[in-house]
Design an enzyme around this catalytic site. Structure first.
Site, PDB file in Angstrom:
ATOM      1  N   CYS A 160      -2.177   9.564   2.376  1.00  0.00           N
ATOM      2  CA  CYS A 160      -1.701   8.939   1.127  1.00  0.00           C
ATOM      3  C   CYS A 160      -2.614   9.254  -0.048  1.00  0.00           C
ATOM      4  CB  CYS A 160      -1.568   7.440   1.312  1.00  0.00           C
ATOM      5  SG  CYS A 160      -3.097   6.637   1.807  1.00  0.00           S
ATOM      6  N   GLU A 194       0.887  -1.171   0.000  1.00  0.00           N
ATOM      7  CA  GLU A 194       0.000   0.000   0.000  1.00  0.00           C
ATOM      8  C   GLU A 194       0.919   1.214   0.000  1.00  0.00           C
ATOM      9  OE1 GLU A 194      -3.319   0.126  -0.128  1.00  0.00           O
ATOM     10  OE2 GLU A 194      -3.662  -2.030  -0.078  1.00  0.00           O
TER      11      GLU A 194
HETATM   12  P1  NAD Z   1       7.497   5.138   7.537  1.00  0.00           P
HETATM   13  O1  NAD Z   1       8.771   5.911   7.531  1.00  0.00           O
HETATM   14  O2  NAD Z   1       6.719   5.015   8.783  1.00  0.00           O
HETATM   15  O3  NAD Z   1       7.818   3.711   6.958  1.00  0.00           O
HETATM   16  C1  NAD Z   1       6.826   2.731   6.869  1.00  0.00           C
HETATM   17  C2  NAD Z   1       7.322   1.473   7.534  1.00  0.00           C
HETATM   18  O4  NAD Z   1       8.485   1.022   6.868  1.00  0.00           O
HETATM   19  C3  NAD Z   1       7.695   1.670   8.997  1.00  0.00           C
HETATM   20  O5  NAD Z   1       7.089   0.669   9.765  1.00  0.00           O
HETATM   21  C4  NAD Z   1       9.191   1.575   9.009  1.00  0.00           C
HETATM   22  O6  NAD Z   1       9.681   0.949  10.177  1.00  0.00           O
HETATM   23  C5  NAD Z   1       9.508   0.739   7.797  1.00  0.00           C
HETATM   24  N1  NAD Z   1      10.788   1.085   7.169  1.00  0.00           N
HETATM   25  C6  NAD Z   1      11.247   2.334   6.923  1.00  0.00           C
HETATM   26  N2  NAD Z   1      12.439   2.283   6.300  1.00  0.00           N
HETATM   27  C7  NAD Z   1      12.733   0.969   6.160  1.00  0.00           C
HETATM   28  C8  NAD Z   1      13.837   0.249   5.598  1.00  0.00           C
HETATM   29  N3  NAD Z   1      14.894   0.882   5.059  1.00  0.00           N
HETATM   30  N4  NAD Z   1      13.800  -1.104   5.617  1.00  0.00           N
HETATM   31  C9  NAD Z   1      12.747  -1.746   6.161  1.00  0.00           C
HETATM   32  N5  NAD Z   1      11.690  -1.121   6.724  1.00  0.00           N
HETATM   33  C10 NAD Z   1      11.689   0.208   6.728  1.00  0.00           C
HETATM   34  O7  NAD Z   1       6.484   5.708   6.496  1.00  0.00           O
HETATM   35  P2  NAD Z   1       6.732   6.474   5.175  1.00  0.00           P
HETATM   36  O8  NAD Z   1       7.379   5.570   4.208  1.00  0.00           O
HETATM   37  O9  NAD Z   1       7.270   7.837   5.446  1.00  0.00           O
HETATM   38  O10 NAD Z   1       5.172   6.636   4.825  1.00  0.00           O
HETATM   39  C11 NAD Z   1       4.726   7.595   3.978  1.00  0.00           C
HETATM   40  C12 NAD Z   1       4.357   6.944   2.657  1.00  0.00           C
HETATM   41  O11 NAD Z   1       3.389   5.961   2.889  1.00  0.00           O
HETATM   42  C13 NAD Z   1       3.745   7.929   1.710  1.00  0.00           C
HETATM   43  O12 NAD Z   1       4.249   7.688   0.428  1.00  0.00           O
HETATM   44  C14 NAD Z   1       2.274   7.597   1.758  1.00  0.00           C
HETATM   45  O13 NAD Z   1       1.585   7.939   0.586  1.00  0.00           O
HETATM   46  C15 NAD Z   1       2.325   6.126   1.980  1.00  0.00           C
HETATM   47  N6  NAD Z   1       1.106   5.643   2.600  1.00  0.00           N
HETATM   48  C16 NAD Z   1       0.302   4.850   1.867  1.00  0.00           C
HETATM   49  C17 NAD Z   1      -0.894   4.404   2.405  1.00  0.00           C
HETATM   50  C18 NAD Z   1      -1.812   3.537   1.600  1.00  0.00           C
HETATM   51  O14 NAD Z   1      -2.759   3.022   2.191  1.00  0.00           O
HETATM   52  N7  NAD Z   1      -1.589   3.349   0.320  1.00  0.00           N
HETATM   53  C19 NAD Z   1      -1.257   4.768   3.703  1.00  0.00           C
HETATM   54  C20 NAD Z   1      -0.403   5.558   4.433  1.00  0.00           C
HETATM   55  C21 NAD Z   1       0.796   6.006   3.881  1.00  0.00           C
END
Ligand code: NAD
Length: 489
Positions: free
Chosen positions: A244, A210
Site C-alpha cells: 500500500c 486503512e
Molecule cells: P481485498 O480484496 O482483500 O479486500 C479487503 C477486505 O475487504 C477483504 O477482507 C474482503 O473480504 C473485503 N471486501 C471486499 N469486497 C467487499 C465488499 N464488496 N463488501 C464488503 N467487504 C468486502 O483487498 P483489496 O481491496 O484488493 O486491497 C488492496 C487495497 O488495500 C489497495 O488499495 C492497498 O493500497 C490497500 N491497502 C492498504 C493498507 C494500509 O495499511 N493503508 C494495507 C494493505 C492494503
C-alpha cells in the site's frame, strides 16, 4: 441466527463478562499471540508462499517480525498506556481529580487485506487486545491459504469467544457488516472502504479505514541518485509492488532521467538477478484478475526496463515505464503491482502542483540533499505520511501514527496509537461536595458581577502547576524563617 450473528453475539457476551478488561488477561493473550508466531512460523510461511510465492525469510522479515515487535512493545508498555492520564488543571479544578481514563470500546471488527495477509490483519488485533476489547478477525479471502491457517491455528492460542476468526468472501463480510460493532477497522481499497463506512453509519459505529492510493515520489536533481534509486527499487518491487505504501510513480526532471533509469536497472539486477522470474525473493501477483488488471495498465506506455510477463505463473517483471503523463492509463488508478512510471516535471514547483492536483496519498516520498526543499514539500502537500530519502520504513516506527488522510484513509495505528485508536479516552472529573461558594457565579440570578468573575475564571490562563510551586516555595521559605527565628538565633 446466521453464523456471523452468532459469532458477534458470543463475542459480545464474553466481553460483557469483563474478562478482557484485566491487564493480566490482556498480557496473557498477547504472550500467547507471541507464542503463536514462535511455534507456527513454518505454517505461516507455507501459507504465504502459496498465496504470494514469498520466500520463508521474506515472510519473517515483512510479515511477522513487525508483529512480534508490536506485541513486545504492547506487553512492556501496557500498564503505562492503560493508566489514568492526568491533565492540566485550572483555577476552577485546582482541588479536583481530573484525568483521562482509557477504556475498552467493546467488540471490534477487523477486516484485513491480502497483500500482507498476516501483518495487516493481526497488527490491529494487537491493539484491540491491548485495549481490552473483543475482536472478530476477518482475513481476506483473496489470500485464502493464510486465511485458512489463521482460522485453524489462531484459536489454539487465543480465547476463542473473544477473538474468533471468520473466513469467507464478500457475502460473509457483508453479513458481518450488518451486525452492530463498537469499532470497525478496515484495511483495503477506497471503494470497499466507502461500503464499510456506509454500513458502519447504520449503527453509528466509528471506523478506521486503512486505504491505498497513488503515493508519489519526487527525485530532486540535487541527490545521490545511486542511493535514491536503490531505495526506491527496493520499496517499489518488494512483494511485486503489492504494497500500500509503495512509491506509485516517480516525478523528476528530464535531465536526470537517463541516470535514474541506469541506476534502477543496476539495482533491479543486484536485488533480483538477471532473471527475477526464477529468483526466490521475487514473488508473484496474487491472482489472474489482478494480473490482467496490471497488464492492462501498461497499455500505451513505453517500457524502459523489464516489461516481460507470464500469465500462467502470474509473473510480471520489475518494470519501469517512461514518457508517462498525468493522463496515461497507468496514472488513472493505484498500480499495486511492479510497474513504475516516470513522469517529467520541470522542478519541485511542478511536482508539488502535480501532487496537490490529485487525491491525498498515503505517503509522499521525496529524495534530495536539500533540507529546505524537503521542508517545502512537507509544508505544501498533504498525505498520511511523508518520508524523505527512504521508502516504506516509517511503517516500522511504532512511535509514528500509521494511516491515511482524505482518500487514503482515516484514523491511524501502530504502537500506542493502536491502543488509543481502539480505546475510548474517557474524561473523568471528580469534585468534592465542598467549596459550594465558588459556584455562585453560575447559579441564577445572573448578575454583571457574577459574569465578571466567570470571565476571570474561564479566560484567565493561570499556570496552576506553577502557582502550586510558588505556594510551596513560599511555605518552605516561611518554615525556614520560622526555624531560624525560633531555634537558631
Ligand atoms: P481485498 O480484496 O482483500 O479486500 C479487503 C477486505 O475487504 C477483504 O477482507 C474482503 O473480504 C473485503 N471486501 C471486499 N469486497 C467487499 C465488499 N464488496 N463488501 C464488503 N467487504 C468486502 O483487498 P483489496 O481491496 O484488493 O486491497 C488492496 C487495497 O488495500 C489497495 O488499495 C492497498 O493500497 C490497500 N491497502 C492498504 C493498507 C494500509 O495499511 N493503508 C494495507 C494493505 C492494503
Amino acid at each position: 441466527m446466521s453464523p456471523e450473528q452468532l459469532v458477534v453475539h458470543q463475542a459480545r457476551k464474553s466481553f460483557q463478562t469483563g474478562k478482557s478488561r484485566s491487564l493480566e488477561f490482556r498480557i496473557q493473550q498477547l504472550r500467547s499471540l507471541s507464542l503463536f508466531f514462535a511455534e507456527r512460523q513454518k505454517d505461516i510461511a507455507d501459507a504465504v508462499r502459496q498465496d504470494l510465492c514469498k520466500s520463508d525469510l521474506g515472510t519473517e522479515l515483512f510479515e511477522t517480525l513487525g508483529l512480534e515487535a508490536e506485541i513486545k512493545l504492547a506487553i512492556e508498555k501496557l500498564a503505562e498506556w492503560a493508566a489514568p492520564r492526568p491533565v492540566e488543571k485550572n483555577l476552577l479544578t485546582m482541588l479536583d481529580e481530573i484525568y483521562i481514563q482509557p477504556e475498552p470500546l467493546g467488540v471490534v471488527l477487523i477486516i484485513g487485506a491480502w497483500n500482507y495477509p498476516w501483518a495487516v490483519t493481526l497488527q490491529p488485533l494487537v491493539g484491540a487486545i491491548a485495549a481490552g476489547n473483543a475482536a472478530i478477525i476477518k482475513p481476506s479471502e483473496v489470500s485464502g491459504h493464510s486465511a485458512r491457517v489463521m482460522e485453524e491455528l489462531l484459536p489454539l492460542y487465543l480465547d476463542k469467544e473473544l477473538y474468533p476468526v471468520v473466513t469467507g468472501g464478500v457475502s460473509e463480510t457483508q453479513e458481518l457488516l450488518k451486525q452492530r460493532f463498537d469499532h470497525i477497522f478496515y484495511t483495503g481499497s477506497s471503494t470497499v472502504g466507502r461500503l464499510v463506512m456506509a454500513a458502519a453509519a447504520r449503527h453509528l459505529t466509528p471506523v478506521t479505514l486503512e486505504l491505498g492510493g497513488k503515493s508519489p515520489c519526487y527525485i530532486d536533481k540535487n541527490c545521490d541518485l545511486r542511493v535514491a534509486c536503490r531505495r526506491i527499487t527496493w520499496g517499489k518491487f518488494v512483494n511485486c509492488g503489492q504494497t500500500c505504501i509503495a512509491p506509485d510513480y516517480i516525478l523528476c526532471e528530464p535531465s536526470i532521467q537517463r541516470q535514474v533509469l541506469e541506476e534502477m536497472r543496476k539495482s533491479i539486477k543486484e536485488f533480483y538477478t538477471d532473471n527475477p522470474k526464477t529468483f526466490e525473493d521475487y514473488g508473484r501477483i496474487i491472482n489472474q484478475q489482478h494480473f490482467k488488471r496490471i497488464m492492462a495498465l501498461m497499455e500505451g506506455s513505453t517500457v524502459a526496463i523489464g516489461g516481460d510477463s507470464d500469465e500462467s505463473q502470474r509473473y510480471i517483471a520489475p518494470t519501469v515505464l517512461k514518457d508517462i503523463t498525468g493522463d496515461s492509463k497507468v496514472m488513472r488508478e493505484e498500480i499495486f503491482g511492479p510497474l513504475l512510471p516516470i513522469i517529467s516535471v520541470s522542478g519541485v514547483d511542478e511536482a508539488i502542483q502535480f501532487i496537490k492536483d490529485r487525491e491525498k496519498p498515503l505517503v509522499v516520498y521525496v529524495f534530495s540533499h536539500d533540507n529546505k526543499l524537503i521542508r517545502r514539500v512537507i509544508a505544501e502537500t498533504s498525505s498520511g505520511a511523508l518520508l524523505a530519502n527512504d521508502c516504506l520504513v516509517h511503517f516500522t516506527i511504532s512511535a509514528l501514527p500509521f494511516g491515511g488522510v482524505g482518500n487514503s484513509g482515516m484514523g491511524s495505528y501502530h504502537g500506542r496509537h493502536s491502543f488509543d485508536q481502539l480505546s475510548h479516552l474517557r474524561s473523568c472529573l471528580i469534585k468534592k461536595l465542598a467549596m459550594e461558594g465558588a459556584n455562585a457565579m453560575r447559579y441564577p440570578p445572573h448578575t454583571a458581577k457574577k459574569l465578571r468573575w466567570a470571565r476571570f475564571f474561564l479566560l484567565k490562563h493561570v499556570n496552576v502547576a506553577r502557582l502550586q510551586q510558588v505556594a510551596l516555595m513560599a511555605m518552605l521559605a516561611g518554615l525556614v524563617a520560622f526555624v531560624v527565628k525560633r531555634f537558631l538565633r
